[in-house]
Design an enzyme around this catalytic site. Structure first.
Site, PDB file in Angstrom:
ATOM      1  N   ILE A   1       0.895  -1.416  -0.102  1.00  0.00           N
ATOM      2  CA  ILE A   1      -0.117   0.045   0.063  1.00  0.00           C
ATOM      3  C   ILE A   1       0.894   1.258   0.077  1.00  0.00           C
ATOM      4  CG2 ILE A   1      -2.002   1.149   1.023  1.00  0.00           C
ATOM      5  CD1 ILE A   1      -2.650  -1.615   2.559  1.00  0.00           C
TER       6      ILE A   1
ATOM      7  N   GLY B   1       8.971  -5.130   2.062  1.00  0.00           N
ATOM      8  CA  GLY B   1       8.925  -3.840   0.830  1.00  0.00           C
ATOM      9  C   GLY B   1       9.907  -4.269   0.053  1.00  0.00           C
TER      10      GLY B   1
ATOM     11  N   SER C   1      -6.568  -0.432  11.631  1.00  0.00           N
ATOM     12  CA  SER C   1      -7.096  -1.941  10.924  1.00  0.00           C
ATOM     13  C   SER C   1      -8.447  -2.151  11.733  1.00  0.00           C
ATOM     14  CB  SER C   1      -5.996  -2.964  11.276  1.00  0.00           C
ATOM     15  OG  SER C   1      -6.799  -4.223  10.993  1.00  0.00           O
TER      16      SER C   1
ATOM     17  N   TYR D   1      -1.730  -8.486  16.891  1.00  0.00           N
ATOM     18  CA  TYR D   1      -1.723  -7.505  15.893  1.00  0.00           C
ATOM     19  C   TYR D   1      -2.834  -6.528  15.997  1.00  0.00           C
ATOM     20  CZ  TYR D   1      -2.946  -5.539  11.445  1.00  0.00           C
ATOM     21  OH  TYR D   1      -3.283  -4.716  10.309  1.00  0.00           O
TER      22      TYR D   1
ATOM     23  N   LYS E   1      -2.293  -2.117  16.895  1.00  0.00           N
ATOM     24  CA  LYS E   1      -2.906  -1.109  16.158  1.00  0.00           C
ATOM     25  C   LYS E   1      -3.984   0.047  17.153  1.00  0.00           C
ATOM     26  CE  LYS E   1      -1.673  -1.824  11.927  1.00  0.00           C
ATOM     27  NZ  LYS E   1      -1.080  -0.907  10.907  1.00  0.00           N
TER      28      LYS E   1
ATOM     29  N   LEU F   1      -6.522 -13.761   0.143  1.00  0.00           N
ATOM     30  CA  LEU F   1      -7.424 -14.495  -0.742  1.00  0.00           C
ATOM     31  C   LEU F   1      -7.189 -14.173  -2.199  1.00  0.00           C
ATOM     32  CD1 LEU F   1      -9.373 -16.667  -1.009  1.00  0.00           C
ATOM     33  CD2 LEU F   1     -11.093 -14.962  -0.764  1.00  0.00           C
TER      34      LEU F   1
END
Length: 328
Positions: free
Chosen positions: A13, A37, A117, A141, A145, A190
């Site tokens: 992103i 990255g 998120s 995780y 956030k 997915l």
């Protein structure tokens, strides 16, 4: 031209955000440790290879560039790994972010856009999920956030660092110009998994087909990276206009099942995609769909890639032209 520090700007992103910023007249300056990255994805500004916990490197960047704001895309984001290696996640996602914020304060940079998120919400108690939904993350995780969101509130009160946190649902798709796309190792998303299966590169597994949904598979809300980039730019310009920060969901408000995604990939690829059925994964809610009405109203956000087929078509073109990712 105002410089924007994009931490994690070599990633999926973040790299597209750099391209988007460049088209809008900003100069992206990338800080990335290249753990996940790709150097090849950094094309629109300088790359500083290193960690956001490196205070000397951060001081060098802030002293040699006129940084107007910071965008943070540099979190580790594998949910399963966060359960088995939580120290890695708390160190990078929380402790290193605090170091970054402290260096911003030292260098009088006060505007911060954070990639948060929907994992901060945990198990949904209502669908669609709004920003008022309880935040009760169920894995490290998601906890990292949420911790950063809370830290940002305190840093604004104490130090005047203003922030906008954007809570993504399922980021998907690729650069419509096929210059940038999704290249993870390991791949866990997915859509690229289904495309790679269609290209004969792997086998595809569905984790659970006995959920209380129309076809028994999980339903998720997919959001194209171009629409994510648009939201980040609008958030940035909101802070530059001295308007208040905030917390916003970013999703399309529509849910698609795992089988629907696979069937759409199959139609685009023109071939059947074989799948195996496995047991459910722990912590996978049956349905995750977000409401983005607040972002639309307050940021003026208007997603352009709002149907599943269009999102997948951009990803298909990227994988067809980059069958082994940035290694070509």
């Amino acid at each position: 031209m105002l410089d924007i520090l994009v931490v994690g700007g070599a990633g999926y992103i973040g790299s597209y955000m750099c391209k988007y910023l460049s088209k809008q007249g900003y100069q992206p300056v990338v800080l990335d440790n290249l753990v996940y990255g790709h150097r090849e994805a950094v094309k629109w500004g300088p790359l500083f290879e290193g960690s956001m916990s490196d205070t000397a490197l951060l001081d060098h960047i802030f002293s040699t560039h006129q940084i107007g704001a910071v965008m943070h895309f540099a979190a580790f984001c594998h949910v399963g790994e966060s359960v088995t290696a939580p120290a890695k996640y708390y160190q990078n996602n929380v402790a290193a972010t605090i170091t970054l914020l402290e260096q911003m304060q030292r260098n009088n940079v006060s505007d911060f856009i954070f990639s948060s998120s929907c994992a901060t919400y945990g198990e949904p108690v209502e669908i669609p999920i709004t920003e008022a939904h309880p935040q009760q993350p169920i894995n490290p995780y998601g906890k990292t956030k949420l911790m950063v969101e809370q830290i940002l509130e305190d840093f604004e009160t104490a130090y005047g660092i203003r922030s906008i946190c954007l809570r993504y649902f399922n980021a998907a798709g690729a650069d419509p110009e096929t210059e940038l796309g999704e290249d993870h190792d390991p791949e866990t998303h997915l859509i690229p998994l289904a495309i790679q299966t269609a290209l004969g590169q792997r086998e595809l597994c569905i984790f659970g087909d006995d959920y209380p949904t129309q076809d028994g598979t999980c339903i998720r809300d997919y959001i194209h990276i171009d629409d994510l980039a648009q939201a980040h730019l609008l958030a940035l310009e909101r802070l530059f206009s001295d308007m208040p920060g905030g917390r916003y969901n970013l999703g399309n408000g529509d849910g698609y099942s795992v089988k629907e995604v696979i069937e759409t990939v199959a139609r685009i690829a023109g071939k059947a995609i074989p799948v195996k059925i496995a047991e459910r994964r722990a912590g996978d809610p049956a349905v995750l769909i977000g409401s983005s009405q607040k972002a639309m109203k307050e940021l003026g956000w208007n997603p352009r890639f709002d149907d599943l087929r269009t999102i997948i078509e951009t990803a298909w073109k990227w994988h067809r032209t980059h069958p082994i990712g940035y290694g070509h």
